[in-house]
Design a protein around this motif. Sequence first.
Motif, mmCIF file in Angstrom:
data_model
loop_
_atom_site.group_PDB
_atom_site.id
_atom_site.type_symbol
_atom_site.label_atom_id
_atom_site.label_comp_id
_atom_site.label_asym_id
_atom_site.label_seq_id
_atom_site.Cartn_x
_atom_site.Cartn_y
_atom_site.Cartn_z
ATOM 1 N N LEU A 219 0.838 -1.199 0.000
ATOM 2 C CA LEU A 219 0.000 0.000 0.000
ATOM 3 C C LEU A 219 0.874 1.251 0.000
ATOM 4 O O LEU A 219 0.544 2.260 0.621
ATOM 5 C CB LEU A 219 -0.907 0.000 1.239
ATOM 6 C CG LEU A 219 -1.672 -1.302 1.514
ATOM 7 C CD1 LEU A 219 -2.388 -1.209 2.847
ATOM 8 C CD2 LEU A 219 -2.660 -1.587 0.390
ATOM 9 N N GLU A 220 1.983 1.205 -0.715
ATOM 10 C CA GLU A 220 3.008 2.239 -0.617
ATOM 11 C C GLU A 220 2.662 3.528 -1.354
ATOM 12 O O GLU A 220 3.211 4.587 -1.047
ATOM 13 C CB GLU A 220 4.338 1.673 -1.123
ATOM 14 C CG GLU A 220 4.836 0.507 -0.267
ATOM 15 C CD GLU A 220 6.017 -0.207 -0.897
ATOM 16 O OE1 GLU A 220 6.198 -0.061 -2.130
ATOM 17 O OE2 GLU A 220 6.748 -0.891 -0.178
ATOM 18 N N ASP A 221 1.785 3.472 -2.328
ATOM 19 C CA ASP A 221 1.411 4.662 -3.086
ATOM 20 C C ASP A 221 0.460 5.517 -2.241
ATOM 21 O O ASP A 221 -0.728 5.221 -2.118
ATOM 22 C CB ASP A 221 0.734 4.259 -4.401
ATOM 23 C CG ASP A 221 0.434 5.454 -5.296
ATOM 24 O OD1 ASP A 221 0.520 6.595 -4.819
ATOM 25 O OD2 ASP A 221 0.106 5.225 -6.481
ATOM 26 N N LYS A 222 0.976 6.612 -1.673
ATOM 27 C CA LYS A 222 0.181 7.438 -0.768
ATOM 28 C C LYS A 222 -0.892 8.248 -1.489
ATOM 29 O O LYS A 222 -1.814 8.758 -0.837
ATOM 30 C CB LYS A 222 1.102 8.373 0.015
ATOM 31 C CG LYS A 222 2.035 7.641 0.975
ATOM 32 C CD LYS A 222 2.862 8.614 1.805
ATOM 33 C CE LYS A 222 3.751 7.872 2.789
ATOM 34 N NZ LYS A 222 4.535 8.806 3.645
ATOM 35 N N ASN A 223 -0.783 8.385 -2.796
ATOM 36 C CA ASN A 223 -1.828 9.072 -3.552
ATOM 37 C C ASN A 223 -3.019 8.167 -3.820
ATOM 38 O O ASN A 223 -4.137 8.646 -4.045
ATOM 39 C CB ASN A 223 -1.288 9.586 -4.887
ATOM 40 C CG ASN A 223 -0.349 10.755 -4.705
ATOM 41 O OD1 ASN A 223 -0.627 11.657 -3.915
ATOM 42 N ND2 ASN A 223 0.772 10.739 -5.412
ATOM 43 N N ARG A 224 -2.779 6.865 -3.786
ATOM 44 C CA ARG A 224 -3.861 5.906 -4.016
ATOM 45 C C ARG A 224 -4.397 5.344 -2.713
ATOM 46 O O ARG A 224 -5.608 5.268 -2.514
ATOM 47 C CB ARG A 224 -3.378 4.765 -4.912
ATOM 48 C CG ARG A 224 -4.482 3.763 -5.203
ATOM 49 C CD ARG A 224 -3.986 2.562 -5.965
ATOM 50 N NE ARG A 224 -5.069 1.599 -6.172
ATOM 51 C CZ ARG A 224 -4.887 0.333 -6.516
ATOM 52 N NH1 ARG A 224 -3.657 -0.124 -6.725
ATOM 53 N NH2 ARG A 224 -5.917 -0.476 -6.665
ATOM 54 N N PHE A 225 -3.474 4.943 -1.800
ATOM 55 C CA PHE A 225 -3.877 4.351 -0.532
ATOM 56 C C PHE A 225 -3.705 5.383 0.576
ATOM 57 O O PHE A 225 -2.583 5.794 0.880
ATOM 58 C CB PHE A 225 -3.048 3.103 -0.237
ATOM 59 C CG PHE A 225 -3.199 2.025 -1.264
ATOM 60 C CD1 PHE A 225 -4.311 1.196 -1.257
ATOM 61 C CD2 PHE A 225 -2.242 1.838 -2.249
ATOM 62 C CE1 PHE A 225 -4.470 0.200 -2.216
ATOM 63 C CE2 PHE A 225 -2.381 0.847 -3.204
ATOM 64 C CZ PHE A 225 -3.508 0.024 -3.188
ATOM 65 N N VAL A 226 -4.799 5.802 1.154
ATOM 66 C CA VAL A 226 -4.791 6.855 2.161
ATOM 67 C C VAL A 226 -4.980 6.246 3.541
ATOM 68 O O VAL A 226 -5.976 5.557 3.795
ATOM 69 C CB VAL A 226 -5.891 7.889 1.889
ATOM 70 C CG1 VAL A 226 -5.887 8.970 2.963
ATOM 71 C CG2 VAL A 226 -5.709 8.506 0.513
ATOM 72 N N CYS A 227 -4.024 6.476 4.439
ATOM 73 C CA CYS A 227 -4.138 6.049 5.833
ATOM 74 C C CYS A 227 -4.522 7.271 6.659
ATOM 75 O O CYS A 227 -3.896 8.332 6.530
ATOM 76 C CB CYS A 227 -2.819 5.480 6.342
ATOM 77 S SG CYS A 227 -2.331 3.929 5.544
#
Length: 213
Positions: free
Chosen positions: A131-139
């Motif tokens: 889930l490394e893509d922060k633009n796609r996967f938002v925590c």
Amino acid sequence: MKGWTIVAMMVLVCSGCLHSPPNYPGAGGNNIDPADYVNAACPDLSGRYEGRGELLDGDATAQGWAKTMRIDYVFPFASNAEAMTFMSAARSEAGRTSYPKYGRVTRIAERSFQLSVYYENGKSASRVVLLEDKNRFVCTGSHGKIIWGGASKGGRSEFGPNTTDSMAMLYLDDQGNLVSEDSMQVHMTLRLGGIPTGTAKHFSKYRFKRLPE
């Protein structure tokens, strides 16, 4: 005849007014902005959970035929080949597809998990979920959610072209159970004139009970 044509066109235009905006992270409007959470921690979803999730809420379609969900389906697949590996493991020699007995989620880094699933037929499958893509996967924080989604490349129905957008999220409830939510919108238009004719929506929410270690 001309009067009915005008009325019909007015109805189509008004129904187009109900055409909902996209509902995934980064889509603008009231949707979540990934830039606001670029430094936020991700929740630790580690644990052992039932393989069959129960429906907590959903639309008529979910209430009718999707009252349960497989835990191997709620984490994003990296490719079709990866999805087929899990499907093959779930299939018995007789060709029947079984639900997982349970799934184990192990956090291996801040934004990656290992999902191992054990099926009723004695087989198992495992994959690393990145889930490394922060633009796609938002925590949204260590006690928050992991949210992702996006728009499709479009499609067609018998009436004309359409586009789809979807959003999914994972989080833990107050009892430590794994909760999965997903929603989808199909934006429809007429073949002639490209007039928006409305939006079909789907949503569902499942709970996978935490099991003792």
